[in-house]
Design a protein around this motif. Structure first.
Motif, PDB file in Angstrom:
ATOM      1  N   SER A 197       0.806  -1.499   0.049  1.00  0.00           N
ATOM      2  CA  SER A 197       0.009   0.143  -0.137  1.00  0.00           C
ATOM      3  C   SER A 197       0.540   1.288   0.003  1.00  0.00           C
ATOM      4  O   SER A 197       0.512   2.086  -0.210  1.00  0.00           O
ATOM      5  CB  SER A 197      -0.883  -0.122   1.048  1.00  0.00           C
ATOM      6  OG  SER A 197      -0.454  -0.224   2.655  1.00  0.00           O
ATOM      7  N   THR A 216      -3.543   0.545  -4.449  1.00  0.00           N
ATOM      8  CA  THR A 216      -1.908  -0.513  -4.595  1.00  0.00           C
ATOM      9  C   THR A 216      -2.986  -1.527  -3.388  1.00  0.00           C
ATOM     10  O   THR A 216      -4.421  -1.523  -3.214  1.00  0.00           O
ATOM     11  CB  THR A 216      -1.320   0.156  -3.859  1.00  0.00           C
ATOM     12  OG1 THR A 216      -1.309   0.154  -2.961  1.00  0.00           O
ATOM     13  CG2 THR A 216      -0.890   0.848  -5.228  1.00  0.00           C
ATOM     14  N   GLN A 223      -5.536  -1.674  -0.530  1.00  0.00           N
ATOM     15  CA  GLN A 223      -6.749  -0.941  -1.196  1.00  0.00           C
ATOM     16  C   GLN A 223      -6.957  -1.771  -2.157  1.00  0.00           C
ATOM     17  O   GLN A 223      -8.740  -1.681  -2.151  1.00  0.00           O
ATOM     18  CB  GLN A 223      -6.404   0.645  -1.838  1.00  0.00           C
ATOM     19  CG  GLN A 223      -5.598   1.385  -0.945  1.00  0.00           C
ATOM     20  CD  GLN A 223      -4.544   2.380  -1.794  1.00  0.00           C
ATOM     21  OE1 GLN A 223      -4.159   2.100  -2.956  1.00  0.00           O
ATOM     22  NE2 GLN A 223      -4.652   3.422  -0.992  1.00  0.00           N
TER      23      GLN A 223
END
Length: 189
Positions: free
Chosen positions: A64, A110, A113
């Motif tokens: 992330s 990413t 997420q």
């Protein structure tokens, strides 16, 4: 970049194009004229980073914090372009391209997420600002048209006058390819 238009084969094809452009630019850093090396280093970094950011399935496995790393790298590239590189029109283009990459780095979902999006296919839709995306799309479309016109108006090989070296044409073609890739990635936000 997580739009359905870039999922699967198209995203990987775009990534392969950007990787090829980045590899060519790295080659030009080693073999090209000394005056172009800093600029070609920026092009190589841009192409290789775009190769990583283009395929949505690759972005899903990145941590992330990778968007923040991309943003920091491209902020440095943009500042270097404004301060160090010449001539001014290329300096501005590299700065705009670096800014667009910072913008997309913050807009791209990413790994972590992707997991919490709630979408059935695990894909998330980009969260770009429509007005800013539109301005960047217009800039890169204009850049593609202008730079493409410079390739076309170079004239036939048997025309009188000096013919620019092949490396100059290939460098312009690589920049057009990266601008088209940038258009595609921005349109997918």
């Amino acid at each position: 970049m997580q739009h359905a238009a870039l999922s699967g084969f198209p995203g990987w094809l775009l990534g392969a194009l950007c990787a090829a452009v980045g590899a060519y630019c790295l080659l030009r850093v080693r073999t090209g004229p000394r005056a172009e090396r800093a600029e070609m280093t920026g092009d190589a970094l841009m192409g290789l980073s775009m190769a990583v950011m283009a395929p949505p399935s690759l972005m899903a496995v990145l941590p992330s914090w990778s968007g923040t790393v991309f943003a920091a790298v491209f902020t440095a590239v943009g500042v270097a372009a404004l301060v160090l590189w010449r001539p001014p029109h290329r300096r501005l283009h590299h700065a705009v391209a670096a800014f667009a990459m910072v913008y997309m780095a913050f807009a791209m979902p990413t790994g972590a997420q992707h997991a919490g999006t709630g979408h059935g296919d695990g894909m998330a839709v980009g969260v770009g600002v429509p007005a800013l995306t539109g301005v960047l799309l217009a800039y890169f479309a204009g850049y593609v048209l202008y730079t493409g016109a410079t390739l076309v108006t170079a004239g036939p090989a048997d025309a009188p006058g000096p013919v620019p070296p092949l490396g100059t044409f290939l460098t312009r073609a690589c920049r057009i390819a990266m601008a088209v890739a940038m258009l595609t990635m921005l349109a997918a936000l």
